[in-house]
Design a protein around this motif. Structure first.
Motif, PDB file in Angstrom:
ATOM      1  N   GLU A 164       1.136  -1.239  -0.004  1.00  0.00           N
ATOM      2  CA  GLU A 164       0.081   0.126   0.275  1.00  0.00           C
ATOM      3  C   GLU A 164       1.026   0.903   0.449  1.00  0.00           C
ATOM      4  OE1 GLU A 164      -3.209   0.880  -0.201  1.00  0.00           O
ATOM      5  OE2 GLU A 164      -4.327  -1.233  -0.725  1.00  0.00           O
ATOM      6  N   LEU A 165       0.608   1.834  -0.919  1.00  0.00           N
ATOM      7  CA  LEU A 165       1.263   3.373  -1.019  1.00  0.00           C
ATOM      8  C   LEU A 165       1.639   4.210   0.294  1.00  0.00           C
ATOM      9  CD1 LEU A 165       3.176   5.689  -2.803  1.00  0.00           C
ATOM     10  CD2 LEU A 165       1.287   6.763  -3.645  1.00  0.00           C
ATOM     11  N   ARG A 166       0.075   4.317   0.977  1.00  0.00           N
ATOM     12  CA  ARG A 166       0.529   4.706   2.352  1.00  0.00           C
ATOM     13  C   ARG A 166       1.148   4.445   3.166  1.00  0.00           C
ATOM     14  NH1 ARG A 166      -4.398   8.366   2.594  1.00  0.00           N
ATOM     15  NH2 ARG A 166      -3.625   8.653   4.564  1.00  0.00           N
ATOM     16  N   PHE A 202       4.559   6.371   4.937  1.00  0.00           N
ATOM     17  CA  PHE A 202       4.340   6.315   6.524  1.00  0.00           C
ATOM     18  C   PHE A 202       6.208   5.696   6.633  1.00  0.00           C
ATOM     19  CE2 PHE A 202      -0.198   6.767   6.262  1.00  0.00           C
ATOM     20  CZ  PHE A 202       0.133   8.351   7.727  1.00  0.00           C
ATOM     21  N   MET A 203       6.238   4.806   6.063  1.00  0.00           N
ATOM     22  CA  MET A 203       7.768   4.371   6.375  1.00  0.00           C
ATOM     23  C   MET A 203       8.993   5.200   5.964  1.00  0.00           C
ATOM     24  SD  MET A 203       7.056  -0.136   5.569  1.00  0.00           S
ATOM     25  CE  MET A 203       8.929  -0.661   5.436  1.00  0.00           C
ATOM     26  N   GLU A 233       9.929   8.358   8.211  1.00  0.00           N
ATOM     27  CA  GLU A 233      10.850   8.035   9.384  1.00  0.00           C
ATOM     28  C   GLU A 233      12.416   8.168   9.052  1.00  0.00           C
ATOM     29  OE1 GLU A 233      10.588   4.107  10.527  1.00  0.00           O
ATOM     30  OE2 GLU A 233       8.967   4.413  10.980  1.00  0.00           O
ATOM     31  N   GLU A 234      12.939   7.868   6.863  1.00  0.00           N
ATOM     32  CA  GLU A 234      13.582   8.557   6.950  1.00  0.00           C
ATOM     33  C   GLU A 234      13.721   9.922   6.392  1.00  0.00           C
ATOM     34  OE1 GLU A 234      16.315   6.222   6.537  1.00  0.00           O
ATOM     35  OE2 GLU A 234      15.381   4.460   7.177  1.00  0.00           O
ATOM     36  N   LEU A 235      12.998  11.295   6.670  1.00  0.00           N
ATOM     37  CA  LEU A 235      13.421  12.105   6.139  1.00  0.00           C
ATOM     38  C   LEU A 235      12.869  13.065   7.700  1.00  0.00           C
ATOM     39  CD1 LEU A 235      10.430  12.595   3.200  1.00  0.00           C
ATOM     40  CD2 LEU A 235      12.912  12.099   2.803  1.00  0.00           C
TER      41      LEU A 235
END
Length: 246
Positions: free
Chosen positions: A71-73, A77-78, A81-83
């Motif tokens: 799923e794109l959402r 969201f994952m 966490e890198e941003l």
């Protein structure tokens, strides 16, 4: 008197030799100074090439992402966490499934690959990253042109000629040459061309408003179209300036 003078010179010479010791200074041989300089240079840190490349990648902030029919959402969201430097906002109507395997790409490339096939877009303003369906935006441009229309002149020059004939071994004949020229002038509507060019780039929902008196152009359209429209306006400005100067 002479002995006293010689004795004074000797005392001064000896005192001069002892000045560094009297001041608590130690004389350092030249070879020792050179060795210490070499040691100082050898202690300087030399960065390996691989480390330089890694630091460049850190500055460019490259990202890797792998997903298989997710799923794109959930992916977004994952990825958020890198941003940590951005506040990520995902609109409720954002949906779809994605399969990707991305390695060391810029943020723009990653988001474009994820969103474009699903008809989505992202907008980055200050520290807010918003992901949504395409939205209409309005931009104001300025275009000042002193002359409403311009004249394009063309000319054509034609030449015609005739030949003679020969009979009975004797030459006889006549020839004639005539010249003619035709000039035409065509009046070109600059503002009409300008409006037509922008109109061809607008989407079905796009809107265009032009105020010729003050040279103000208001364009409302999707962001993807707005880039092409802005490029067209910049190019048209340059061409119109060249025509005016000529």
């Amino acid at each position: 008197m002479r002995k006293t003078f010689i004795l004074s010179i000797a005392i001064l010479f000896l005192a001069g030799c002892k000045v560094p010791e009297l001041l608590g200074l130690k004389e350092m041989p030249i070879t020792q100074v050179a060795l210490q300089k070499e040691k100082a240079l050898s202690k300087m840190e030399v960065m390996p090439v691989t480390q330089v490349v890694e630091k460049m990648e850190e500055r460019e902030k490259l990202y890797s992402l792998s997903a298989n029919d997710m799923e794109l959402r959930k992916i977004l969201f994952m990825f958020a966490e890198e941003l940590p430097e951005y506040n990520v906002v995902i609109d409720p109507d954002v949906s779809g499934r994605v399969t990707v395997d991305l390695k060391k790409l810029s943020l723009d490339n990653v988001l474009t690959i994820l969103l474009e096939p699903l008809g989505l877009e992202y907008v980055l303003e200050d520290d807010i990253l918003r992901i949504s369906k395409p939205r209409m935006v309005t931009r104001i441009f300025e275009f000042v042109y002193s002359t409403t229309n311009r004249i394009a002149a063309t000319s054509l020059v034609a030449m015609t000629g005739g030949g003679g004939e020969i009979s009975g071994g004797e030459g006889s004949g006549n020839s004639s040459t005539s010249f003619g020229s035709v000039s035409t002038e065509e009046e070109i509507d600059v503002w009409g061309e300008f409006e037509s060019g922008i109109g061809s780039l607008l989407s079905e929902e796009g809107k265009l408003s032009i105020s010729k008196r003050i040279g103000r152009i208001s364009v409302t359209d999707y962001r993807s179209n707005m880039k092409e429209i802005a490029s067209f306006i910049d190019t048209f400005k340059v061409s119109s300036q060249l025509i005016t100067s000529s």
